[in-house]
Structure formats: C-alpha cells, structure tokens
Motif scaffolding. Structure first.
Motif, PDB file in Angstrom:
ATOM      1  N   VAL A   1       0.890  -1.151   0.000  1.00 18.05           N
ATOM      2  CA  VAL A   1       0.000   0.000   0.000  1.00 18.05           C
ATOM      3  C   VAL A   1       0.931   1.205   0.000  1.00 18.05           C
ATOM      4  O   VAL A   1       1.766   1.354   0.894  1.00 18.05           O
ATOM      5  CB  VAL A   1      -0.921   0.016   1.237  1.00 18.05           C
ATOM      6  CG1 VAL A   1      -1.718   1.308   1.298  1.00 18.05           C
ATOM      7  CG2 VAL A   1      -1.838  -1.197   1.217  1.00 18.05           C
TER       8      VAL A   1
ATOM      9  N   PHE B   1      -2.578  -0.832  -3.656  1.00 19.14           N
ATOM     10  CA  PHE B   1      -3.394   0.351  -3.400  1.00 19.14           C
ATOM     11  C   PHE B   1      -2.461   1.558  -3.292  1.00 19.14           C
ATOM     12  O   PHE B   1      -1.375   1.459  -2.735  1.00 19.14           O
ATOM     13  CB  PHE B   1      -4.192   0.198  -2.094  1.00 19.14           C
ATOM     14  CG  PHE B   1      -5.181   1.299  -1.854  1.00 19.14           C
ATOM     15  CD1 PHE B   1      -6.434   1.265  -2.435  1.00 19.14           C
ATOM     16  CD2 PHE B   1      -4.851   2.393  -1.057  1.00 19.14           C
ATOM     17  CE1 PHE B   1      -7.355   2.286  -2.224  1.00 19.14           C
ATOM     18  CE2 PHE B   1      -5.754   3.413  -0.843  1.00 19.14           C
ATOM     19  CZ  PHE B   1      -7.018   3.372  -1.427  1.00 19.14           C
ATOM     20  N   THR B   2      -2.919   2.690  -3.843  1.00 15.39           N
ATOM     21  CA  THR B   2      -2.153   3.934  -3.726  1.00 15.39           C
ATOM     22  C   THR B   2      -3.043   5.048  -3.199  1.00 15.39           C
ATOM     23  O   THR B   2      -4.255   5.057  -3.456  1.00 15.39           O
ATOM     24  CB  THR B   2      -1.564   4.381  -5.084  1.00 15.39           C
ATOM     25  OG1 THR B   2      -2.632   4.645  -6.000  1.00 15.39           O
ATOM     26  CG2 THR B   2      -0.624   3.341  -5.663  1.00 15.39           C
ATOM     27  N   GLN B   3      -2.422   5.958  -2.461  1.00 20.67           N
ATOM     28  CA  GLN B   3      -3.141   7.112  -1.931  1.00 20.67           C
ATOM     29  C   GLN B   3      -2.223   8.325  -1.995  1.00 20.67           C
ATOM     30  O   GLN B   3      -1.169   8.336  -1.373  1.00 20.67           O
ATOM     31  CB  GLN B   3      -3.564   6.854  -0.477  1.00 20.67           C
ATOM     32  CG  GLN B   3      -4.228   8.037   0.206  1.00 20.67           C
ATOM     33  CD  GLN B   3      -5.599   8.319  -0.357  1.00 20.67           C
ATOM     34  OE1 GLN B   3      -6.431   7.434  -0.421  1.00 20.67           O
ATOM     35  NE2 GLN B   3      -5.833   9.549  -0.775  1.00 20.67           N
ATOM     36  N   GLY B   4      -2.636   9.332  -2.736  1.00 21.99           N
ATOM     37  CA  GLY B   4      -1.900  10.582  -2.780  1.00 21.99           C
ATOM     38  C   GLY B   4      -2.448  11.556  -1.755  1.00 21.99           C
ATOM     39  O   GLY B   4      -3.654  11.574  -1.487  1.00 21.99           O
ATOM     40  N   PHE B   5      -1.568  12.336  -1.172  1.00 22.26           N
ATOM     41  CA  PHE B   5      -1.940  13.381  -0.231  1.00 22.26           C
ATOM     42  C   PHE B   5      -1.346  14.693  -0.721  1.00 22.26           C
ATOM     43  O   PHE B   5      -0.442  14.707  -1.557  1.00 22.26           O
ATOM     44  CB  PHE B   5      -1.394  13.081   1.172  1.00 22.26           C
ATOM     45  CG  PHE B   5      -2.047  11.916   1.858  1.00 22.26           C
ATOM     46  CD1 PHE B   5      -3.246  12.071   2.532  1.00 22.26           C
ATOM     47  CD2 PHE B   5      -1.449  10.668   1.847  1.00 22.26           C
ATOM     48  CE1 PHE B   5      -3.850  11.004   3.175  1.00 22.26           C
ATOM     49  CE2 PHE B   5      -2.041   9.589   2.485  1.00 22.26           C
ATOM     50  CZ  PHE B   5      -3.243   9.751   3.154  1.00 22.26           C
TER      51      PHE B   5
ATOM     52  N   GLU C   1      -5.705   7.378  10.225  1.00 23.63           N
ATOM     53  CA  GLU C   1      -5.958   7.233   8.789  1.00 23.63           C
ATOM     54  C   GLU C   1      -4.871   6.366   8.137  1.00 23.63           C
ATOM     55  O   GLU C   1      -5.164   5.515   7.302  1.00 23.63           O
ATOM     56  CB  GLU C   1      -6.002   8.614   8.122  1.00 23.63           C
ATOM     57  CG  GLU C   1      -6.328   8.574   6.646  1.00 23.63           C
ATOM     58  CD  GLU C   1      -6.402   9.952   6.018  1.00 23.63           C
ATOM     59  OE1 GLU C   1      -6.790  10.022   4.831  1.00 23.63           O
ATOM     60  OE2 GLU C   1      -6.084  10.961   6.681  1.00 23.63           O
TER      61      GLU C   1
ATOM     62  N   PHE D   1       1.669   5.377  -0.258  1.00 24.37           N
ATOM     63  CA  PHE D   1       1.122   6.723  -0.157  1.00 24.37           C
ATOM     64  C   PHE D   1       2.251   7.724  -0.285  1.00 24.37           C
ATOM     65  O   PHE D   1       3.420   7.420  -0.039  1.00 24.37           O
ATOM     66  CB  PHE D   1       0.316   6.925   1.134  1.00 24.37           C
ATOM     67  CG  PHE D   1       1.139   7.172   2.363  1.00 24.37           C
ATOM     68  CD1 PHE D   1       1.491   8.462   2.732  1.00 24.37           C
ATOM     69  CD2 PHE D   1       1.545   6.123   3.166  1.00 24.37           C
ATOM     70  CE1 PHE D   1       2.242   8.695   3.873  1.00 24.37           C
ATOM     71  CE2 PHE D   1       2.283   6.344   4.303  1.00 24.37           C
ATOM     72  CZ  PHE D   1       2.647   7.636   4.660  1.00 24.37           C
TER      73      PHE D   1
ATOM     74  N   LEU E   1      -5.161   2.760   6.351  1.00 22.22           N
ATOM     75  CA  LEU E   1      -4.601   2.602   5.007  1.00 22.22           C
ATOM     76  C   LEU E   1      -3.704   1.361   4.958  1.00 22.22           C
ATOM     77  O   LEU E   1      -3.773   0.561   4.013  1.00 22.22           O
ATOM     78  CB  LEU E   1      -3.815   3.866   4.635  1.00 22.22           C
ATOM     79  CG  LEU E   1      -3.362   4.045   3.207  1.00 22.22           C
ATOM     80  CD1 LEU E   1      -4.536   4.078   2.252  1.00 22.22           C
ATOM     81  CD2 LEU E   1      -2.561   5.337   3.084  1.00 22.22           C
TER      82      LEU E   1
ATOM     83  N   LYS F   1      -4.990  -2.185   4.156  1.00 24.78           N
ATOM     84  CA  LYS F   1      -5.420  -2.550   2.802  1.00 24.78           C
ATOM     85  C   LYS F   1      -4.421  -3.479   2.105  1.00 24.78           C
ATOM     86  O   LYS F   1      -4.639  -3.904   0.990  1.00 24.78           O
ATOM     87  CB  LYS F   1      -5.625  -1.293   1.960  1.00 24.78           C
ATOM     88  CG  LYS F   1      -6.777  -0.422   2.445  1.00 24.78           C
ATOM     89  CD  LYS F   1      -6.915   0.816   1.566  1.00 24.78           C
ATOM     90  CE  LYS F   1      -8.028   1.717   2.052  1.00 24.78           C
ATOM     91  NZ  LYS F   1      -9.356   1.233   1.710  1.00 24.78           N
TER      92      LYS F   1
END
Length: 182
Positions: free
Chosen positions: A82, A106-110, A120, A84, A124, A127
């Motif tokens: 995962v 899974f990727t999450q940009g901030f 949070e 980010f 994350l 996942k």
C-alpha cells in the motif's frame, strides 16, 4: 523561506509537467512566479530533458528501509504494498514503485507537506501487507510506525559536469566565509 539567508539557490523543475498552468498556489502548482527563476544559481530539471541553463537530474532509488528496524529490502521483495505520498506529484512515486516491480495493491496521494492522521494511515496500512512511503513522509511517521512500514530513499544523480559546477559554487561560498575548501 525568505527569512533565511541564501548563499546558493536551487530551483527544481518537474521534468515532465514543467510549470503546469504557470499559476501560483492555490490556482496552480507554483510557489513563486516563473520570473523568480532568473534569480537562482541553479535550475535543476528533475526527470526530463534540460532546457537552456538547466541541469538534468534523476532520482535513483535505493532499497526500501523499514521505519522500525532499519532493515533494507528491495521493493520487489515486499508483498501487497500500500503506497502513499504527500509530495508535489504522488503519481511519480507510484510509477517508481511500479518500475521497481513493486506488488502495489493500493495507492493514496496526499497534498504536499500534509500532516498525516495516524489513525488514517493505520487504516490505510490494513489494505495490504506492507505500507510504503517516501523518505520525506517517513520523517513524519516515525513515532507511530508499525513493523510493516517502509520508506523508499532516493538520491539525486547529476552528470559529472553539472556536479563539478555545483561543487565549484559551493567552494566559492565556503572560501568567501573563510571555511577551508575541500
């Protein structure tokens, strides 16, 4: 930060996106107007073809580092990643992981420079099997990192001529202040 004195200034230009809309934050990606580039010592093109007086630079990734233990492993060895990133262009980080044969699920940009909420990030991390981030983001997460949290260090790579020009300028500044040159 304008309160800090500057002896040498570098401006880093995104080699792919350049200056985007050429607008300042919040309308665009720029922190300062393009005209400011005329005042800096070095223009560094990150990941693209240099133009004019720009120096080309690329980022060379190293093995991933575990935030808790310091253990190093190749990104390809880490399962169900995962990822980010709270940097200017998170997809660049995700592409680097892909290029390293990372098993990214899974990727999450901030937002750039965002403060993270530990709950949070813990959610994350659930996942996948391993959480991976940039080294810049890892600094903010050390206090509450879990055993399966990793960061990817990168180092700037310049050609020999560019390196010599940068070192020459650094030595000039050191001599100006009376520091012994190296």
């Amino acid at each position: 930060h304008y309160a800090l004195e500057r002896d040498i200034e570098f401006a880093v230009i995104d080699g792919a996106r350049r200056f985007g809309s050429e607008s300042l934050i919040p309308l665009g990606p720029l922190r300062e107007p393009i005209s400011r580039l005329e005042e800096v010592d070095f223009l560094v093109n990150n990941g693209g073809k240099a133009r004019g007086r720009e120096f080309s630079m690329s980022l060379l990734p190293s093995p991933a580092v575990n935030l808790k233990t310091g253990q190093k492993r190749s990104v390809a060895e880490l399962q169900k990643l995962v990822a980010f990133a709270g940097i200017g262009h998170p997809p660049r980080f995700f592409k680097t992981l892909e290029d390293l044969d990372g098993d990214v699920v899974f990727t999450q940009g901030f937002a750039d420079h965002q403060d993270f909420d530990k709950d949070e990030l813990h959610a994350l991390a659930n996942k996948g099997m391993n959480l991976i981030m940039t080294e810049k983001d890892a600094v903010k997460c050390e206090e509450y990192a879990q055993d399966n949290w990793w960061y990817l260090p990168v180092s700037a790579q310049f050609d020999e001529d560019s390196q010599q020009q940068i070192l020459k300028r650094i030595k000039e500044v050191m001599e100006y202040y009376g520091s012994p040159s190296t």
